[in-house]
Design a protein around this motif. Sequence first.
Motif, mmCIF file in Angstrom:
data_model
loop_
_atom_site.group_PDB
_atom_site.id
_atom_site.type_symbol
_atom_site.label_atom_id
_atom_site.label_comp_id
_atom_site.label_asym_id
_atom_site.label_seq_id
_atom_site.Cartn_x
_atom_site.Cartn_y
_atom_site.Cartn_z
ATOM 1 N N VAL A 9 4.923 -4.630 3.887
ATOM 2 C CA VAL A 9 3.978 -2.986 3.311
ATOM 3 C C VAL A 9 4.219 -3.562 2.345
ATOM 4 O O VAL A 9 4.498 -3.489 0.980
ATOM 5 N N GLN A 10 2.893 -3.927 1.249
ATOM 6 C CA GLN A 10 2.634 -3.827 0.418
ATOM 7 C C GLN A 10 0.658 -3.405 0.069
ATOM 8 O O GLN A 10 -0.423 -3.095 0.386
ATOM 9 N N LEU A 11 0.930 -2.369 -1.312
ATOM 10 C CA LEU A 11 0.258 -1.526 -1.964
ATOM 11 C C LEU A 11 -0.224 -2.953 -3.566
ATOM 12 O O LEU A 11 -1.472 -2.173 -3.264
ATOM 13 N N ILE A 12 0.609 -2.948 -4.295
ATOM 14 C CA ILE A 12 0.413 -3.803 -5.628
ATOM 15 C C ILE A 12 0.648 -4.946 -5.376
ATOM 16 O O ILE A 12 2.218 -4.501 -4.858
ATOM 17 N N GLN A 13 -0.243 -5.667 -5.529
ATOM 18 C CA GLN A 13 0.298 -7.280 -5.572
ATOM 19 C C GLN A 13 1.181 -7.362 -7.267
ATOM 20 O O GLN A 13 0.977 -6.320 -8.017
ATOM 21 N N PRO A 14 1.804 -8.167 -7.688
ATOM 22 C CA PRO A 14 2.974 -8.174 -8.368
ATOM 23 C C PRO A 14 1.964 -8.846 -9.977
ATOM 24 O O PRO A 14 2.712 -8.396 -10.832
ATOM 25 N N ASP A 15 0.414 -9.049 -9.449
ATOM 26 C CA ASP A 15 -0.371 -9.491 -11.300
ATOM 27 C C ASP A 15 -1.029 -8.280 -11.403
ATOM 28 O O ASP A 15 -1.592 -7.623 -12.044
ATOM 29 N N GLY A 16 -0.740 -7.245 -10.905
ATOM 30 C CA GLY A 16 -1.225 -5.524 -10.770
ATOM 31 C C GLY A 16 -2.128 -5.443 -9.822
ATOM 32 O O GLY A 16 -3.017 -3.781 -9.878
ATOM 33 N N ARG A 17 -2.824 -6.185 -9.117
ATOM 34 C CA ARG A 17 -4.827 -5.733 -7.955
ATOM 35 C C ARG A 17 -3.935 -5.370 -6.776
ATOM 36 O O ARG A 17 -2.650 -4.852 -6.241
ATOM 37 N N ARG A 18 -5.045 -3.891 -6.037
ATOM 38 C CA ARG A 18 -4.145 -3.512 -5.436
ATOM 39 C C ARG A 18 -4.400 -3.665 -3.713
ATOM 40 O O ARG A 18 -5.424 -4.534 -4.262
ATOM 41 N N VAL A 19 -3.741 -3.789 -3.233
ATOM 42 C CA VAL A 19 -4.186 -3.344 -1.800
ATOM 43 C C VAL A 19 -4.195 -2.697 -1.195
ATOM 44 O O VAL A 19 -3.449 -1.931 -0.773
ATOM 45 N N HIS A 20 -5.435 -2.827 -0.007
ATOM 46 C CA HIS A 20 -5.673 -2.460 1.333
ATOM 47 C C HIS A 20 -4.851 -2.144 2.054
ATOM 48 O O HIS A 20 -4.997 -3.309 2.969
ATOM 49 N N SER A 21 -4.308 -0.885 3.083
ATOM 50 C CA SER A 21 -3.364 -0.339 3.502
ATOM 51 C C SER A 21 -4.069 0.053 5.013
ATOM 52 O O SER A 21 -3.818 0.995 4.517
ATOM 53 N N PRO A 22 -5.047 -0.290 5.727
ATOM 54 C CA PRO A 22 -5.208 0.527 7.316
ATOM 55 C C PRO A 22 -4.828 1.765 7.103
ATOM 56 O O PRO A 22 -5.054 3.119 7.218
ATOM 57 N N GLU A 23 -2.964 1.526 6.943
ATOM 58 C CA GLU A 23 -1.966 1.808 8.065
ATOM 59 C C GLU A 23 -1.584 3.357 6.108
ATOM 60 O O GLU A 23 -1.293 3.875 6.881
ATOM 61 N N TYR A 24 -1.046 2.434 5.557
ATOM 62 C CA TYR A 24 -0.158 3.557 4.398
ATOM 63 C C TYR A 24 -1.207 4.155 3.246
ATOM 64 O O TYR A 24 -0.490 4.461 2.552
ATOM 65 N N SER A 25 -2.650 3.380 2.831
ATOM 66 C CA SER A 25 -3.113 3.634 1.314
ATOM 67 C C SER A 25 -2.947 4.859 1.905
ATOM 68 O O SER A 25 -3.060 5.783 0.596
ATOM 69 N N ALA A 26 -3.863 5.535 2.639
ATOM 70 C CA ALA A 26 -3.810 6.624 2.851
ATOM 71 C C ALA A 26 -2.692 7.336 2.550
ATOM 72 O O ALA A 26 -2.871 8.728 2.160
ATOM 73 N N LEU A 27 -1.923 7.052 2.842
ATOM 74 C CA LEU A 27 -0.384 8.126 2.323
ATOM 75 C C LEU A 27 -0.676 7.799 1.044
ATOM 76 O O LEU A 27 0.676 9.249 0.962
ATOM 77 N N VAL A 28 -0.733 7.353 0.398
ATOM 78 C CA VAL A 28 -0.497 7.856 -1.287
ATOM 79 C C VAL A 28 -1.975 8.551 -1.869
ATOM 80 O O VAL A 28 -1.856 8.022 -2.894
#
Length: 365
Positions: A9-28
């Motif tokens: 599970v990843q929501l921030i890439q090392p370069d600072g870009r956000r990653v959308h996760s259908p399952e986990y983005s809503a939790l934050v």
Amino acid sequence: MVASPTYPVQLIQPDGRRVHSPEYSALVSDIGPERLREMYRDLVVVRRLDTEATALQRQGELGLWAPLTGQEAAQVGSAHALAPDDYIFTSYREHGVAWCRGVDPADMTRMWRGCAHSGWDPATVNMTNPAIVVGSQGLHATGYAMGAKLDDADIATVAYLGDGATSQGDVSEALGFAVSWGVGVVFFCQNNHWAISAPTHIQSPVPLAQRAAGFGMPAVQVDGNDVLAVLAVTRRAARHARDGAGPFFVEALTYRMGPHTTSDDPTRYRTDADLDEWRARDPIERVRKLLERESLADDEFLAEVQDAADTAATRLRSGTLALPDPEPLGMFDHVYTTEHPLIEGERADYTGYLASFATQKEAGR
């Protein structure tokens, strides 16, 4: 459910870009600019505290220290996911969790300086002191969670452990017992890839999250250098525990950038190339880049954060140096809650041993 070991599970890439996760983005989804800046501040403070404590050990002011540099996001993200009445059983490296729970930096080094059996009062922050016996805290947490279940307490009990601890029998017993009794323990494993000098791949041929699944509990693998992903996954795990659904295992993939402890020399078992790979995934730089992308980190804010980190480090240093030498007989206090004949016998023997020095001194006169 076990997240794919290839795609944690990843929501921030090392370069600072956000990653959308259908399952986990809503939790934050509630993490707005101020909360994100707060977590960045904690990340920087925690690393600064770790640097200061390591320097104190090198200067002979601490007997030992277990550095956490590189693992800040795993600790800060998970700590921010927990409620005040959740109870934490720590290993020996969770200084970042302690900071987020409100432990005074001046209390973090008492045990490491050899001045006391412990550093802080666990009841004030619902977090135990460092546990040096590897893996033992898993059983302690399971027993505590069992008591919470019998008391109908809607809390999560969290056991922090490293990848090496999963090779200990105590942890296997804890996993088995927790599943059998359906108790609300979150086993939070910081897989920093090294059990002292033993790499994870020789400890387990499969991802550690799959080990947990083998016991029959849900397990998720998360990018442990991504503070938002860790926050989301730990929130899910803690809710699972509080809802009475039983234990949950989190494997946070991270990396110990420094030595196992200050008595270790990691150059004997890993290469600069290993470090370079993980430096590119630095958990603090990742959030700073995100903040800059979203125009949330100007020079004034970054300077304020550094001031906060330096203030905390000063508190740790001054508190450490001000610690009084303990009374020799104090080592026998607080070993058991009631008097114990073995301890009392040892106390009497040591009292006589100390008294013999005074006798020798008088005789020498």
